[in-house]
Design a protein around this motif. Structure first.
Motif, short mmCIF file in Angstrom:
data_model
loop_
_atom_site.label_atom_id
_atom_site.label_comp_id
_atom_site.label_asym_id
_atom_site.label_seq_id
_atom_site.Cartn_x
_atom_site.Cartn_y
_atom_site.Cartn_z
N ALA A 86 0.85 -1.18 0.00
CA ALA A 86 0.00 0.00 0.00
C ALA A 86 0.89 1.24 0.00
O ALA A 86 1.60 1.49 0.95
N HIS A 87 0.83 2.00 -1.06
CA HIS A 87 1.71 3.17 -1.18
C HIS A 87 0.87 4.35 -1.64
O HIS A 87 1.08 4.89 -2.72
N GLU A 88 -0.08 4.77 -0.81
CA GLU A 88 -0.95 5.85 -1.19
C GLU A 88 -0.16 7.14 -1.30
O GLU A 88 0.48 7.59 -0.37
N GLY A 89 -0.21 7.76 -2.48
CA GLY A 89 0.38 9.08 -2.65
C GLY A 89 1.88 9.09 -2.76
O GLY A 89 2.48 10.15 -2.75
N GLU A 90 2.53 7.95 -2.87
CA GLU A 90 3.98 7.94 -2.95
C GLU A 90 4.43 8.19 -4.38
O GLU A 90 3.76 7.85 -5.34
N PHE A 164 -7.86 1.52 -4.35
CA PHE A 164 -9.17 1.41 -3.72
C PHE A 164 -9.41 2.63 -2.83
O PHE A 164 -8.49 3.12 -2.18
N PRO A 165 -10.63 3.14 -2.77
CA PRO A 165 -10.93 4.28 -1.90
C PRO A 165 -10.82 3.89 -0.43
O PRO A 165 -11.09 2.75 -0.06
N ALA A 166 -10.40 4.83 0.39
CA ALA A 166 -10.23 4.57 1.82
C ALA A 166 -10.43 5.86 2.59
O ALA A 166 -10.24 6.96 2.07
N ALA A 167 -10.82 5.72 3.84
CA ALA A 167 -10.98 6.88 4.72
C ALA A 167 -9.61 7.42 5.13
O ALA A 167 -8.57 6.88 4.74
N ASP A 168 -9.62 8.49 5.92
CA ASP A 168 -8.37 9.11 6.37
C ASP A 168 -7.49 8.07 7.07
O ASP A 168 -7.97 7.28 7.90
N LEU A 169 -6.20 8.08 6.75
CA LEU A 169 -5.28 7.08 7.27
C LEU A 169 -5.20 7.13 8.80
O LEU A 169 -5.20 6.08 9.47
N GLY A 170 -5.15 8.32 9.37
CA GLY A 170 -5.08 8.44 10.82
C GLY A 170 -6.30 7.85 11.51
O GLY A 170 -6.19 7.14 12.51
N ASP A 171 -7.49 8.11 10.95
CA ASP A 171 -8.72 7.56 11.54
C ASP A 171 -8.73 6.04 11.47
O ASP A 171 -9.13 5.37 12.42
N PRO A 209 -15.91 -2.42 19.01
CA PRO A 209 -15.44 -1.64 17.85
C PRO A 209 -16.27 -1.88 16.60
O PRO A 209 -16.39 -1.00 15.75
N GLN A 210 -16.85 -3.08 16.47
CA GLN A 210 -17.68 -3.36 15.30
C GLN A 210 -18.99 -2.58 15.38
O GLN A 210 -19.49 -2.10 14.35
N VAL A 211 -19.53 -2.48 16.59
CA VAL A 211 -20.76 -1.70 16.76
C VAL A 211 -20.49 -0.21 16.52
O VAL A 211 -21.29 0.49 15.89
N TYR A 212 -19.35 0.27 17.01
CA TYR A 212 -18.98 1.67 16.79
C TYR A 212 -18.80 1.95 15.31
O TYR A 212 -19.22 2.99 14.81
N GLY A 213 -18.18 1.03 14.61
CA GLY A 213 -18.01 1.16 13.17
C GLY A 213 -16.66 1.72 12.77
O GLY A 213 -16.13 2.62 13.42
N ALA A 214 -16.11 1.18 11.69
CA ALA A 214 -14.83 1.64 11.17
C ALA A 214 -15.04 2.86 10.28
O ALA A 214 -16.09 3.02 9.67
N PRO A 215 -14.05 3.76 10.20
CA PRO A 215 -14.17 4.91 9.30
C PRO A 215 -14.23 4.46 7.84
O PRO A 215 -13.48 3.58 7.43
N GLN A 216 -15.12 5.05 7.09
CA GLN A 216 -15.33 4.68 5.71
C GLN A 216 -15.15 5.89 4.79
O GLN A 216 -15.40 7.02 5.20
N PRO A 217 -14.74 5.68 3.54
CA PRO A 217 -14.56 6.80 2.61
C PRO A 217 -15.90 7.37 2.16
O PRO A 217 -16.91 6.65 2.12
N GLY A 218 -15.91 8.65 1.82
CA GLY A 218 -17.13 9.26 1.33
C GLY A 218 -17.47 8.82 -0.07
O GLY A 218 -18.65 8.71 -0.43
N ASP A 219 -16.44 8.57 -0.88
CA ASP A 219 -16.64 8.15 -2.27
C ASP A 219 -16.05 6.76 -2.44
O ASP A 219 -14.86 6.54 -2.19
N ILE A 220 -16.86 5.79 -2.84
CA ILE A 220 -16.38 4.41 -2.95
C ILE A 220 -16.11 4.00 -4.39
O ILE A 220 -15.87 2.83 -4.67
N SER A 221 -16.14 4.97 -5.30
CA SER A 221 -15.86 4.64 -6.70
C SER A 221 -14.38 4.31 -6.88
O SER A 221 -13.51 4.90 -6.24
N SER A 222 -14.09 3.35 -7.76
CA SER A 222 -12.71 2.93 -8.00
C SER A 222 -12.59 2.32 -9.38
O SER A 222 -13.54 1.73 -9.90
N ASN A 223 -11.41 2.50 -9.99
CA ASN A 223 -11.14 1.88 -11.28
C ASN A 223 -10.84 0.39 -11.16
O ASN A 223 -10.90 -0.35 -12.14
N VAL A 224 -10.48 -0.04 -9.94
CA VAL A 224 -10.15 -1.45 -9.71
C VAL A 224 -11.45 -2.25 -9.57
O VAL A 224 -12.33 -1.88 -8.80
N PRO A 225 -11.60 -3.34 -10.32
CA PRO A 225 -12.83 -4.14 -10.23
C PRO A 225 -13.06 -4.67 -8.83
O PRO A 225 -12.12 -5.08 -8.13
#
Length: 262
Positions: A86-90, A164-171, A209-225
């Motif tokens: 995983a090399h987001e933004g590198e 793949f779309p992802a929420a903020d890395l810190g969150d 933690p599952q009930v609280y929920g994991a952070p999710q991206p606002g846009d889930i569109s992706s070029n990857v199938p």
């Protein structure tokens, strides 16, 4: 005696890390390389300065990173995102992912480091809790480690491919660390402590933690199938399960050898 146990844990971790790398090369890396072809908005990413097109038109790149980025890559192996992939933004440059090393060499090094770290954590927890790891129960210890570190966090944050779309890395990191800590504590109460109160508390900690929920991206569109992402998630979880089972059995075997020699 404790020093001998810790040295045995290091050996078991290194052994497991080598096998983990082989499993990743067979099952995970091909999916990563396939997904990288979709980065850039097209089915095959265009070649840019600092990259070399392969004979089939796909762009082959190697990542170069500073010492800080290397340490971040090593630490990322504890997350649902597979290490060294995983090399987001590198920026992509010639020279390998670290100090001129190839992707395989960097992944092997990271797996050796994290394998040793996981082995020391597992061995230390066994010593503190007073429940020794043996060949008979090593696979169960490994499965518990896999559940706490990979499977339960993956319910909210499944392993993800580049692009793949992802929420903020810190969150994501905060949620992931909290999930591991709560899951490990919950599994301990559920399986190693007696009493109905401990069992209920363990279930609550695992579910929290599952009930609280994991952070999710606002846009889930992706070029990857999506099917490629699903295949990757299954492959990543399967290879980490293999790693943890081997680690538990290796620790059990080493512990029994030490006990006989004492």
């Amino acid at each position: 005696m404790i020093v001998r146990y810790l040295l045995a844990a290091l050996v078991a971790g290194l052994f497991s890390g080598v096998l983990m790398t082989a499993a990743q090369e067979a099952r995970v890396v091909p999916l990563i390389l396939h997904a990288e072809e979709f980065e850039g908005g097209g089915e095959t990413a265009p070649a840019t300065e600092g990259t070399t097109p392969s004979t089939d038109g796909a762009t082959q790149t190697q990542e170069h990173s500073s010492l800080g980025d290397v340490l971040l890559d090593v630490a990322s192996s504890f997350s649902p995102i597979s290490v060294a992939y995983a090399h987001e933004g590198e920026e992509h440059e010639e020279g390998g992912i670290m100090f001129g090393m190839s992707r395989f060499s960097g992944t092997l090094l990271a797996n050796l480091v994290t394998g040793s770290g996981f082995a020391l954590l597992l061995a230390g927890f066994s010593l503190v809790s007073g429940h020794p790891i043996t060949v008979a129960n090593g696979a169960l210890w490994g499965a518990a480690g896999w559940l706490a570190v990979h499977m339960l966090p993956a319910i909210g944050l499944p392993p993800e491919l580049p692009g793949f779309p992802a929420a903020d890395l810190g969150d994501r990191q905060v949620w992931w660390v909290a999930t591991i800590v709560l899951s490990a504590a919950g599994l301990y109460l559920l399986f190693l402590k007696d009493g109905i109160v401990a069992k209920i508390a363990g279930i609550v900690l695992i579910a929290a933690p599952q009930v609280y929920g994991a952070p999710q991206p606002g846009d889930i569109s992706s070029n990857v199938p999506a099917v490629l992402g699903a295949e990757f998630a299954v492959a990543a979880l399967a290879t980490t399960l293999f790693f943890w089972i081997v680690l538990g059995l290796s620790l059990g075997f080493a512990n029994e050898k030490i006990a006989k020699a004492a």
